[in-house]
Design a protein around this motif. Structure first.
Motif, PDB file in Angstrom:
ATOM      1  N   ARG A 166       0.827  -1.225   0.000  1.00 15.23           N
ATOM      2  CA  ARG A 166       0.000   0.000   0.000  1.00 15.23           C
ATOM      3  C   ARG A 166       0.852   1.263   0.000  1.00 15.23           C
ATOM      4  O   ARG A 166       0.330   2.365  -0.189  1.00 15.23           O
ATOM      5  N   LEU A 167       2.153   1.114   0.197  1.00 14.79           N
ATOM      6  CA  LEU A 167       3.070   2.252   0.070  1.00 14.79           C
ATOM      7  C   LEU A 167       3.505   2.433  -1.380  1.00 14.79           C
ATOM      8  O   LEU A 167       4.127   3.430  -1.721  1.00 14.79           O
ATOM      9  N   LEU A 168       3.158   1.472  -2.220  1.00 15.15           N
ATOM     10  CA  LEU A 168       3.567   1.493  -3.625  1.00 15.15           C
ATOM     11  C   LEU A 168       2.409   1.783  -4.573  1.00 15.15           C
ATOM     12  O   LEU A 168       2.605   2.354  -5.635  1.00 15.15           O
ATOM     13  N   ALA A 169       1.208   1.373  -4.183  1.00  9.95           N
ATOM     14  CA  ALA A 169      -0.005   1.627  -4.973  1.00  9.95           C
ATOM     15  C   ALA A 169      -1.190   1.596  -4.022  1.00  9.95           C
ATOM     16  O   ALA A 169      -1.206   0.781  -3.091  1.00  9.95           O
ATOM     17  N   GLU A 170      -2.154   2.452  -4.249  1.00  2.80           N
ATOM     18  CA  GLU A 170      -3.327   2.470  -3.368  1.00  2.80           C
ATOM     19  C   GLU A 170      -4.016   1.120  -3.321  1.00  2.80           C
ATOM     20  O   GLU A 170      -4.489   0.685  -2.275  1.00  2.80           O
ATOM     21  N   SER A 171      -4.044   0.441  -4.458  1.00  3.15           N
ATOM     22  CA  SER A 171      -4.680  -0.876  -4.531  1.00  3.15           C
ATOM     23  C   SER A 171      -3.804  -1.974  -3.942  1.00  3.15           C
ATOM     24  O   SER A 171      -4.283  -3.062  -3.654  1.00  3.15           O
TER      25      SER A 171
ATOM     26  N   ALA B  17       0.860  -4.367  -8.174  1.00  2.00           N
ATOM     27  CA  ALA B  17       1.975  -3.877  -8.980  1.00  2.00           C
ATOM     28  C   ALA B  17       1.513  -3.164 -10.241  1.00  2.00           C
ATOM     29  O   ALA B  17       2.109  -2.166 -10.637  1.00  2.00           O
ATOM     30  N   GLU B  18       0.449  -3.652 -10.866  1.00  3.38           N
ATOM     31  CA  GLU B  18      -0.018  -3.032 -12.109  1.00  3.38           C
ATOM     32  C   GLU B  18      -0.495  -1.596 -11.892  1.00  3.38           C
ATOM     33  O   GLU B  18      -0.611  -0.835 -12.853  1.00  3.38           O
ATOM     34  N   ASP B  19      -0.753  -1.224 -10.644  1.00  5.99           N
ATOM     35  CA  ASP B  19      -1.239   0.125 -10.349  1.00  5.99           C
ATOM     36  C   ASP B  19      -0.158   1.059  -9.832  1.00  5.99           C
ATOM     37  O   ASP B  19      -0.463   2.178  -9.408  1.00  5.99           O
ATOM     38  N   THR B  20       1.097   0.632  -9.864  1.00  9.28           N
ATOM     39  CA  THR B  20       2.181   1.510  -9.438  1.00  9.28           C
ATOM     40  C   THR B  20       2.499   2.510 -10.544  1.00  9.28           C
ATOM     41  O   THR B  20       2.212   2.260 -11.721  1.00  9.28           O
ATOM     42  N   ALA B  21       3.064   3.646 -10.143  1.00  8.30           N
ATOM     43  CA  ALA B  21       3.448   4.686 -11.107  1.00  8.30           C
ATOM     44  C   ALA B  21       4.657   5.435 -10.555  1.00  8.30           C
ATOM     45  O   ALA B  21       4.850   5.508  -9.333  1.00  8.30           O
ATOM     46  N   ASP B  22       5.453   5.997 -11.455  1.00  4.52           N
ATOM     47  CA  ASP B  22       6.624   6.764 -11.034  1.00  4.52           C
ATOM     48  C   ASP B  22       6.234   7.885 -10.087  1.00  4.52           C
ATOM     49  O   ASP B  22       5.289   8.634 -10.361  1.00  4.52           O
ATOM     50  N   GLY B  23       6.953   7.993  -8.988  1.00 10.01           N
ATOM     51  CA  GLY B  23       6.724   9.051  -8.022  1.00 10.01           C
ATOM     52  C   GLY B  23       5.597   8.776  -7.049  1.00 10.01           C
ATOM     53  O   GLY B  23       5.416   9.497  -6.071  1.00 10.01           O
ATOM     54  N   GLN B  24       4.833   7.733  -7.300  1.00  9.46           N
ATOM     55  CA  GLN B  24       3.664   7.427  -6.471  1.00  9.46           C
ATOM     56  C   GLN B  24       4.046   6.945  -5.077  1.00  9.46           C
ATOM     57  O   GLN B  24       3.372   7.283  -4.105  1.00  9.46           O
ATOM     58  N   ALA B  25       5.116   6.183  -4.949  1.00 10.11           N
ATOM     59  CA  ALA B  25       5.509   5.669  -3.631  1.00 10.11           C
ATOM     60  C   ALA B  25       5.793   6.821  -2.676  1.00 10.11           C
ATOM     61  O   ALA B  25       5.336   6.807  -1.538  1.00 10.11           O
ATOM     62  N   GLY B  26       6.509   7.816  -3.143  1.00 11.01           N
ATOM     63  CA  GLY B  26       6.814   8.965  -2.290  1.00 11.01           C
ATOM     64  C   GLY B  26       5.557   9.657  -1.796  1.00 11.01           C
ATOM     65  O   GLY B  26       5.442  10.004  -0.609  1.00 11.01           O
ATOM     66  N   LYS B  27       4.601   9.826  -2.687  1.00 10.31           N
ATOM     67  CA  LYS B  27       3.330  10.471  -2.305  1.00 10.31           C
ATOM     68  C   LYS B  27       2.556   9.619  -1.303  1.00 10.31           C
ATOM     69  O   LYS B  27       2.004  10.141  -0.326  1.00 10.31           O
ATOM     70  N   LEU B  28       2.510   8.319  -1.533  1.00  7.11           N
ATOM     71  CA  LEU B  28       1.782   7.433  -0.616  1.00  7.11           C
ATOM     72  C   LEU B  28       2.463   7.357   0.746  1.00  7.11           C
ATOM     73  O   LEU B  28       1.792   7.355   1.786  1.00  7.11           O
ATOM     74  N   ILE B  29       3.784   7.298   0.743  1.00  2.81           N
ATOM     75  CA  ILE B  29       4.523   7.284   2.009  1.00  2.81           C
ATOM     76  C   ILE B  29       4.238   8.566   2.788  1.00  2.81           C
ATOM     77  O   ILE B  29       3.984   8.533   3.995  1.00  2.81           O
ATOM     78  N   THR B  30       4.234   9.701   2.091  1.00  2.00           N
ATOM     79  CA  THR B  30       3.913  10.974   2.746  1.00  2.00           C
ATOM     80  C   THR B  30       2.518  10.936   3.351  1.00  2.00           C
ATOM     81  O   THR B  30       2.314  11.324   4.514  1.00  2.00           O
ATOM     82  N   GLN B  31       1.543  10.465   2.581  1.00  2.00           N
ATOM     83  CA  GLN B  31       0.160  10.400   3.078  1.00  2.00           C
ATOM     84  C   GLN B  31       0.052   9.524   4.328  1.00  2.00           C
ATOM     85  O   GLN B  31      -0.600   9.903   5.307  1.00  2.00           O
ATOM     86  N   HIS B  32       0.697   8.377   4.297  1.00  2.00           N
ATOM     87  CA  HIS B  32       0.631   7.476   5.449  1.00  2.00           C
ATOM     88  C   HIS B  32       1.392   8.056   6.647  1.00  2.00           C
ATOM     89  O   HIS B  32       0.951   7.892   7.792  1.00  2.00           O
ATOM     90  N   ARG B  33       2.498   8.729   6.396  1.00  2.00           N
ATOM     91  CA  ARG B  33       3.239   9.368   7.494  1.00  2.00           C
ATOM     92  C   ARG B  33       2.369  10.434   8.149  1.00  2.00           C
ATOM     93  O   ARG B  33       2.274  10.506   9.384  1.00  2.00           O
ATOM     94  N   GLU B  34       1.747  11.260   7.343  1.00  2.00           N
ATOM     95  CA  GLU B  34       0.902  12.325   7.884  1.00  2.00           C
ATOM     96  C   GLU B  34      -0.296  11.742   8.625  1.00  2.00           C
ATOM     97  O   GLU B  34      -0.678  12.249   9.686  1.00  2.00           O
ATOM     98  N   ARG B  35      -0.884  10.682   8.108  1.00  2.00           N
ATOM     99  CA  ARG B  35      -2.007  10.027   8.774  1.00  2.00           C
ATOM    100  C   ARG B  35      -1.593   9.495  10.141  1.00  2.00           C
ATOM    101  O   ARG B  35      -2.372   9.526  11.092  1.00  2.00           O
ATOM    102  N   ARG B  36      -0.365   9.036  10.241  1.00  2.22           N
ATOM    103  CA  ARG B  36       0.163   8.509  11.506  1.00  2.22           C
ATOM    104  C   ARG B  36       0.732   9.621  12.402  1.00  2.22           C
ATOM    105  O   ARG B  36       1.238   9.339  13.485  1.00  2.22           O
TER     106      ARG B  36
END
Length: 153
Positions: free
Chosen positions: A62-67, A70-89
């Motif tokens: 879930r740090l790599l794709a919202e779903s 792997a087919e739903d991963t995209a460049d730069g997406q991991a950084g954004k998801l990690i940020t979202q989860h960090r802020e949520r925590r």
């Protein structure tokens, strides 16, 4: 034990050839052999991704794709998801960097989507899907960090 050793063991357990696995990952056989040989960025960035997942209490996928696929991963997406989860925590960048034993700048590059996690994370997630296991298990086979193991069943 290296991450490459885990990948090789898991591939062999599934009865997959190097060529078939490389094809499934969109890699050349030579690049895949380097991955299994422990000669890739995955050796550093895969376990670091697992540590981030632990600190954020979030499944690695879930740090790599919202779903989580792997087919739903995209460049730069991991950084954004990690940020979202960090802020949520409600964790700070400094807390994360300290928890990972890396510099604040290195951690900031992760959240900016400019680290090798952007390539290595999705690659390892695809591998995990090929062998039909959670990606986290690559870093913690038998529930222990692979670096603490000499071998496993």
């Amino acid at each position: 034990m290296k991450l490459g050793d885990v990948l090789k063991k898991e591939r062999e357990k599934k009865g997959l050839s190097v060529e078939d696995t490389a094809n499934g990952l969109d890699l050349s056989a030579k690049d895949y052999e380097a991955l299994e040989g422990g000669e890739s960025d995955a050796e550093k960035w895969g376990p670091l991704l697992a540590e981030i997942a632990i600190l954020l209490e979030t499944p690695t996928s879930r740090l790599l794709a919202e779903s989580g696929r792997a087919e739903d991963t995209a460049d730069g997406q991991a950084g954004k998801l990690i940020t979202q989860h960090r802020e949520r925590r409600e964790k700070t960048v400094e807390q994360m960097a300290e928890g990972l034993s890396i510099t604040k700048e290195e951690y900031e590059s992760i959240e900016a989507g400019k680290s090798p996690i952007e390539k290595q994370g999705p690659l390892l997630l695809r591998f995990a899907e090929v062998i039909e296991q959670p990606v986290f298990n690559l870093f913690y086979p038998c529930g222990l960090p692979f670096t603490e193991l000499d071998d496993y069943p």
